[in-house]
Design a protein around this motif. Structure first.
Motif, PDB file in Angstrom:
ATOM      1  N   LYS A  19       0.817  -1.218   0.000  1.00 33.07           N
ATOM      2  CA  LYS A  19       0.000   0.000   0.000  1.00 33.07           C
ATOM      3  C   LYS A  19       0.848   1.265   0.000  1.00 33.07           C
ATOM      4  N   ALA A  20       2.133   1.152   0.426  1.00 29.91           N
ATOM      5  CA  ALA A  20       3.010   2.324   0.467  1.00 29.91           C
ATOM      6  C   ALA A  20       3.780   2.527  -0.835  1.00 29.91           C
ATOM      7  N   VAL A  21       3.662   1.608  -1.774  1.00 33.13           N
ATOM      8  CA  VAL A  21       4.360   1.731  -3.061  1.00 33.13           C
ATOM      9  C   VAL A  21       3.471   2.514  -4.018  1.00 33.13           C
ATOM     10  N   ASP A  22       4.072   3.451  -4.754  1.00 41.41           N
ATOM     11  CA  ASP A  22       3.279   4.270  -5.674  1.00 41.41           C
ATOM     12  C   ASP A  22       3.854   4.219  -7.090  1.00 41.41           C
ATOM     13  N   ASN A  23       3.183   4.908  -7.993  1.00 39.78           N
ATOM     14  CA  ASN A  23       3.577   4.907  -9.403  1.00 39.78           C
ATOM     15  C   ASN A  23       4.996   5.405  -9.605  1.00 39.78           C
ATOM     16  N   ALA A  24       5.404   6.414  -8.834  1.00 41.25           N
ATOM     17  CA  ALA A  24       6.731   6.996  -9.007  1.00 41.25           C
ATOM     18  C   ALA A  24       7.840   5.969  -8.759  1.00 41.25           C
ATOM     19  N   GLN A  25       7.633   5.085  -7.800  1.00 43.59           N
ATOM     20  CA  GLN A  25       8.657   4.086  -7.498  1.00 43.59           C
ATOM     21  C   GLN A  25       8.783   3.063  -8.620  1.00 43.59           C
ATOM     22  N   VAL A  26       7.668   2.676  -9.191  1.00 43.83           N
ATOM     23  CA  VAL A  26       7.707   1.754 -10.334  1.00 43.83           C
ATOM     24  C   VAL A  26       8.325   2.455 -11.544  1.00 43.83           C
ATOM     25  N   LYS A  27       7.960   3.706 -11.755  1.00 45.38           N
ATOM     26  CA  LYS A  27       8.522   4.488 -12.860  1.00 45.38           C
ATOM     27  C   LYS A  27      10.034   4.589 -12.738  1.00 45.38           C
ATOM     28  N   ASN A  28      10.540   4.899 -11.533  1.00 44.77           N
ATOM     29  CA  ASN A  28      11.982   5.022 -11.332  1.00 44.77           C
ATOM     30  C   ASN A  28      12.695   3.691 -11.529  1.00 44.77           C
ATOM     31  N   PHE A  29      12.059   2.613 -11.089  1.00 36.87           N
ATOM     32  CA  PHE A  29      12.641   1.281 -11.282  1.00 36.87           C
ATOM     33  C   PHE A  29      12.835   0.985 -12.764  1.00 36.87           C
ATOM     34  N   LEU A  30      11.822   1.213 -13.561  1.00 40.01           N
ATOM     35  CA  LEU A  30      11.925   0.950 -14.999  1.00 40.01           C
ATOM     36  C   LEU A  30      12.922   1.903 -15.664  1.00 40.01           C
ATOM     37  N   SER A  31      13.009   3.136 -15.167  1.00 39.68           N
ATOM     38  CA  SER A  31      13.974   4.079 -15.731  1.00 39.68           C
ATOM     39  C   SER A  31      15.402   3.671 -15.385  1.00 39.68           C
ATOM     40  N   ARG A  32      15.625   3.131 -14.189  1.00 36.19           N
ATOM     41  CA  ARG A  32      16.964   2.661 -13.825  1.00 36.19           C
ATOM     42  C   ARG A  32      17.366   1.451 -14.675  1.00 36.19           C
ATOM     43  N   ILE A  33      16.399   0.618 -15.017  1.00 38.72           N
ATOM     44  CA  ILE A  33      16.678  -0.486 -15.939  1.00 38.72           C
ATOM     45  C   ILE A  33      17.162   0.067 -17.272  1.00 38.72           C
ATOM     46  N   ARG A  34      16.496   1.098 -17.759  1.00 39.58           N
ATOM     47  CA  ARG A  34      16.885   1.716 -19.032  1.00 39.58           C
ATOM     48  C   ARG A  34      18.305   2.284 -18.946  1.00 39.58           C
ATOM     49  N   ASP A  35      18.667   2.873 -17.806  1.00 41.30           N
ATOM     50  CA  ASP A  35      19.996   3.453 -17.642  1.00 41.30           C
ATOM     51  C   ASP A  35      21.085   2.381 -17.554  1.00 41.30           C
ATOM     52  N   LEU A  36      20.853   1.362 -16.729  1.00 47.52           N
ATOM     53  CA  LEU A  36      21.897   0.387 -16.410  1.00 47.52           C
ATOM     54  C   LEU A  36      21.991  -0.751 -17.431  1.00 47.52           C
ATOM     55  N   LEU A  37      20.869  -1.127 -18.028  1.00 45.56           N
ATOM     56  CA  LEU A  37      20.803  -2.255 -18.968  1.00 45.56           C
ATOM     57  C   LEU A  37      21.219  -3.573 -18.308  1.00 45.56           C
TER      58      LEU A  37
END
Length: 281
Positions: A163-181
């Motif tokens: 319940k404490a996880v929000d859209n921004a945390q998922v967005k940042n996770f996917l963006s870090r995947i894009r950065d790090l590969l």
């Protein structure tokens, strides 16, 4: 940091600023291997991890009643006794206890340390936690990075309930995947609650925002087993029910099996002729 893990990060064009600060660890005063091993083994219990979250919330002076939201009084006394033996707390008067380590703001870094230890001990994998990288488009750190079968694994760690996880945390996770590969990525939630109701929905919403109406076809969020989900066998949504190491192992094996099938390895059972090791001639 292990040299091979460092090389895997640097080869992706990312520079390592620092890792494993350790200033927010409950374990930072532990000095012997035996004491670290005992604390690591205690962390396998989900109720102990919930107990530690309460302990940090009510620090530095604690009463027994503060620590029984997720475990029985008997279990809380046992956990307190173990922490006393490790020198993490000391007993005061009237069943009150005092945390002896400097202020630890939350359970986050200790959980990240625990997951990196699981990868080191259970998978013999070079691993590091709280890794800060430069050259990425997203701020913050990478909670856990490891090298599994020469594949770079990134684990995003959440100690709070779904319940404490929000859209921004998922967005940042996917963006870090894009950065790090990375080759593999886990979104890990330390919970025994369902992932389908909240976390999976957040991923589906963010993927639809990024990729439009075809996201469900190109990047479906599919149940692997129990409350474990995958996106194209490379991004996994993972909880801790039935054991964190067990769940990691299921996901890693699934990714390996998928990669081997794509390479042409005949892993599926044959349609005919497979009886007790005999083969057609």
């Amino acid at each position: 940091m292990d040299r091979q893990l460092r090389r895997a990060i640097l080869s992706r064009g990312m520079n390592i600023q620092h890792a494993e600060a350790g200033d927010q660890l409950i374990t930072k005063n532990l000095r012997t291997c035996d004491s670290i091993d005992q604390f690591y083994n205690d962390l396998h219990r989900y109720s102990f991890r919930l107990f530690l979250r309460d302990l940090l919330e009510f620090q530095p002076i604690l009463s027994l009643t503060d620590l029984t939201h997720y475990c029985s009084p008997g279990a809380a006394r046992r956990y307190l006794r173990n922490l006393q033996n490790l020198g993490i707390i000391r007993e005061r008067d009237n069943e009150q206890f005092e945390l002896l380590v400097d202020f630890v703001p939350n359970f986050g870094e200790t959980l990240e340390w625990y997951l990196s230890e699981i990868l080191r001990r259970e998978f013999d994998a070079p691993a590091s936690y709280r890794v800060v990288l430069k050259n990425g488009g997203v701020g913050g750190d990478y909670d856990v990075l490891a090298l599994i079968n020469d594949k770079l694994l990134y684990v995003e760690v959440k100690s709070s309930p779904p319940k404490a996880v929000d859209n921004a945390q998922v967005k940042n996770f996917l963006s870090r995947i894009r950065d790090l590969l990375p080759d593999l990525a886990f979104f890990f939630e330390d919970t025994h609650l369902r992932m389908k109701d909240k976390i999976v929905r957040l991923f589906e919403e963010e993927l639809a925002r990024r990729y439009g109406r075809f996201a469900g076809e190109s990047f479906p969020v599919v149940r692997l087993k129990d409350e474990l989900f995958h996106i194209n066998h490379c991004v996994y949504i993972v909880n801790s029910k039935r054991g964190t190491a067990r769940n990691f192992r299921i996901c890693i094996r699934d990714a390996l099996e998928y990669q081997l099938k794509r390479s042409g390895m005949p892993l599926s059972p044959g349609l005919t002729g497979e009886t007790n090791g005999t083969q057609n001639s």
